[in-house]
Design a protein around this motif. Structure first.
Motif, short mmCIF file in Angstrom:
data_model
loop_
_atom_site.label_atom_id
_atom_site.label_comp_id
_atom_site.label_asym_id
_atom_site.label_seq_id
_atom_site.Cartn_x
_atom_site.Cartn_y
_atom_site.Cartn_z
N THR A 105 -6.59 -38.94 0.23
CA THR A 105 -5.53 -37.91 0.17
C THR A 105 -4.17 -38.56 0.05
OG1 THR A 105 -6.84 -36.31 1.40
CG2 THR A 105 -4.45 -36.02 1.48
N CYS B 128 -13.59 -34.59 0.35
CA CYS B 128 -12.13 -34.46 0.31
C CYS B 128 -11.63 -33.02 0.16
CB CYS B 128 -11.56 -35.37 -0.77
SG CYS B 128 -9.79 -35.60 -0.49
N ASN B 129 -11.21 -32.64 -1.05
CA ASN B 129 -10.58 -31.33 -1.22
C ASN B 129 -11.47 -30.19 -0.74
OD1 ASN B 129 -9.65 -28.90 -3.39
ND2 ASN B 129 -8.01 -30.11 -2.50
N ARG C 119 -10.76 -28.17 2.48
CA ARG C 119 -9.69 -27.15 2.59
C ARG C 119 -10.17 -25.75 2.26
NH1 ARG C 119 -5.34 -30.70 2.88
NH2 ARG C 119 -5.68 -32.63 1.73
N LYS D 94 -19.19 -33.04 -5.33
CA LYS D 94 -17.95 -32.33 -4.97
C LYS D 94 -17.77 -31.07 -5.82
CE LYS D 94 -13.00 -33.48 -4.40
NZ LYS D 94 -12.06 -34.62 -4.51
N1 CDT Z 1 -9.38 -36.61 -3.37
C1 CDT Z 1 -8.92 -35.37 -3.15
O1 CDT Z 1 -9.62 -34.40 -3.33
N2 CDT Z 1 -7.65 -35.28 -2.73
C2 CDT Z 1 -7.02 -34.02 -2.57
C3 CDT Z 1 -5.61 -34.05 -2.99
C4 CDT Z 1 -5.21 -32.68 -3.31
S1 CDT Z 1 -3.89 -32.62 -4.34
C5 CDT Z 1 -3.62 -30.96 -4.51
C6 CDT Z 1 -7.10 -33.49 -1.15
O2 CDT Z 1 -7.35 -32.30 -1.01
O3 CDT Z 1 -6.87 -34.22 -0.18
#
Ligand code: CDT
Length: 346
Positions: A220, A194-195, A198, A128
Motif C-alpha cells: 500500500t 491488499c485492496n 477494503r 485478487k
Molecule cells: N496493492 C494494492 O492493492 N494497493 C492498494 C492501493 C490502492 S490505491 C487506490 C490498496 O488498497 O492498498
C-alpha cells in the motif's frame, strides 16, 4: 476437547527492488520463516507479490513483463520459488504467499496460495478480485501509478474458504458422529489480497463460510494523491499516517463484523528508491482489537497465539447470521454495481 489454538505470524518484508536478485529475496524470506519458527509459529503469511517489487507501479515493456510473473502453477517445485517451500516443509510451517501468476491460458492474476507443510502441497489458491488503480498511467509524470488493471485479470476463483489441516490437535473430522460441529473442526481460513480488504463483500462471503482466520498480504502506497484523491492536501507524513489508519480500520472493523481473526502482512518501506509503502502489518481479534503489530517498515515478524474459540462469541451472539441477517433486504448488493441516488427533490 483440546483448545483450538494456533500460533501464527505475519512476515512483513521491507522493500524488494526492481534490481533485487531473487536468491537474495528468497534468503530474506527464509530468514523470516526461521525467526517465526523460533517463536513456534505454525503458519506464516507473506505479502502480496512477495518475490518481486510491486511492479504494477511501473509501465513495463511487454518483453520484460514475464520476469515479474511466476510461470508454473506448481510454486513448490519451480526453481524461482522452491527454496522457500522447501524450508517451510523442513520447518513444518504452513505458508501463504502472494505472487504474480501467469496462468496456462496466458492470463495474469494477482494470486496467493496456501501451502500445507505436512501435506507438502498447495491446498488453496486465491486470485485478487478487486484490482485498484488504472489501466493507463496518469498524465502527471510524478504520480504513483497502480496499473493492476493493465497486468492482471480480476480474480475468478471467488472467496473460497478452506480448512487448514494438521494445525489443531483433536479437530473434529467428517463422519465421526459429532453433531453441531460448528467451530470444532480444522481452522477455517480465507485469503484476500491488499485492496480486497477494503471491500466488505469479500469479508462477508468468508464470514458466511464461518471463517476463523483471514489472511491478507498487501503493498500500500504511503503517499499517492493521484490514487487516493486530493480533497485534503496532506504532507507525505500525514498521508502515510492516514493510509495506516485506513488499513487498520478495515482489518479491525471487518474482523469484528465477521467474528474472525485477521492477519495482514505488508511489503513496506521505500521500494525502487522512490516509492514509499506503509508498514502496519498486524494481527487482529474477532472483537476488533489489534493483538500484535509491526514496529517498523523492514523485515519483521509479527506473532500471536490465537484461541479460535474467541470467534464463537461474535458468531453466536451479535453476528449470529442465521438469526439476524435479512437477505430479503439486501438485493442491491448483488443486483447493482454502482451508486444510484434517490430521485432529486422537486
Ligand atoms: N496493492 C494494492 O492493492 N494497493 C492498494 C492501493 C490502492 S490505491 C487506490 C490498496 O488498497 O492498498
Amino acid at each position: 476437547m483440546a483448545p483450538r489454538t494456533l500460533k501464527i505470524a505475519a512476515a512483513q518484508m521491507g522493500p524488494v527492488h526492481l534490481t533485487s536478485k531473487r536468491p537474495e529475496t528468497l534468503s530474506r524470506m527464509i530468514t523470516l520463516l526461521q525467526s517465526a519458527s523460533s517463536l513456534g509459529a505454525q503458519l506464516v503469511l507473506f505479502p502480496e507479490t512477495a518475490f518481486t517489487t510491486f511492479f504494477p507501479r511501473h509501465l513495463i515493456p511487454s518483453q520484460e513483463l514475464d520476469t515479474y510473473f511466476e510461470h508454473s502453477d506448481n510454486l513448490p517445485d519451480a526453481e524461482n520459488t522452491k527454496p522457500l517451500f522447501d524450508e517451510a516443509k523442513k520447518l513444518g510451517i504452513d505458508i501463504s504467499v502472494g505472487f504474480a501468476e501467469r496462468a496456462e491460458d496466458g492470463k495474469g492474476y494477482n494470486t496467493s496460495v496456501y501451502f500445507s507443510a505436512k501435506k507438502g502441497e498447495v491446498i488453496a489458491k486465491y486470485r485478487k478480485v478487486h484490482l485498484p488503480g488504472t489501466k493507463e498511467p496518469f498524465e502527471n509524470p510524478d504520480a504513483v501509478n497502480q496499473l493492476e488493471k493493465r497486468y492482471f485479470e480480476p480474480g475468478n476463483l471467488g472467496f473460497q474458504a478452506f480448512r487448514a489441516p494438521d494445525l489443531v490437535e483433536g479437530a473434529v473430522k467428517k463422519g465421526n458422529g459429532v453433531e453441531a460441529a460448528l467451530g470444532k473442526g480444522d481452522p477455517v481460513m480465507g485469503m484476500m489480497i491488499c485492496n480486497d480488504r477494503r471491500w466488505v463483500e469479500g469479508w462477508r462471503i468468508y464470514g458466511m463460510q464461518g471463517v476463523e482466520v483471514v489472511l491478507c498480504g498487501y503493498n500500500t502506497a504511503g503517499f499517492a494523491p493521484d490514487l487516493w484523491g486530493t480533497r485534503k492536501v496532506m504532507t507525505p507524513e500525514e498521508a502515510e499516517k492516514d493510509a495506516v489508519f485506513h488499513h487498520k480500520l478495515v482489518m479491525q472493523g471487518n474482523s469484528y463484523m465477521n467474528s474472525c481473526f485477521s492477519v495482514s502482512a505488508a511489503k513496506a518501506g521505500l521500494e525502487d528508491g522512490k516509492y514509499d509503502l506503509i508498514g502496519g502489518s498486524c494481527i487482529t481479534s474477532p472483537e476488533g482489537h489489534v493483538l500484535a503489530e509491526a514496529k517498523g517498515k523492514g523485515d519483521e515478524i509479527v506473532f500471536a497465539e490465537l484461541d479460535l474459540e474467541d470467534c464463537r462469541q461474535g458468531k453466536e451472539k451479535t453476528f449470529d447470521f442465521d438469526r439476524h441477517r435479512r437477505i430479503d433486504q439486501y438485493g442491491p448488493i448483488t443486483q447493482q454495481t454502482g451508486v444510484v441516488e434517490p430521485d432529486l427533490l422537486e
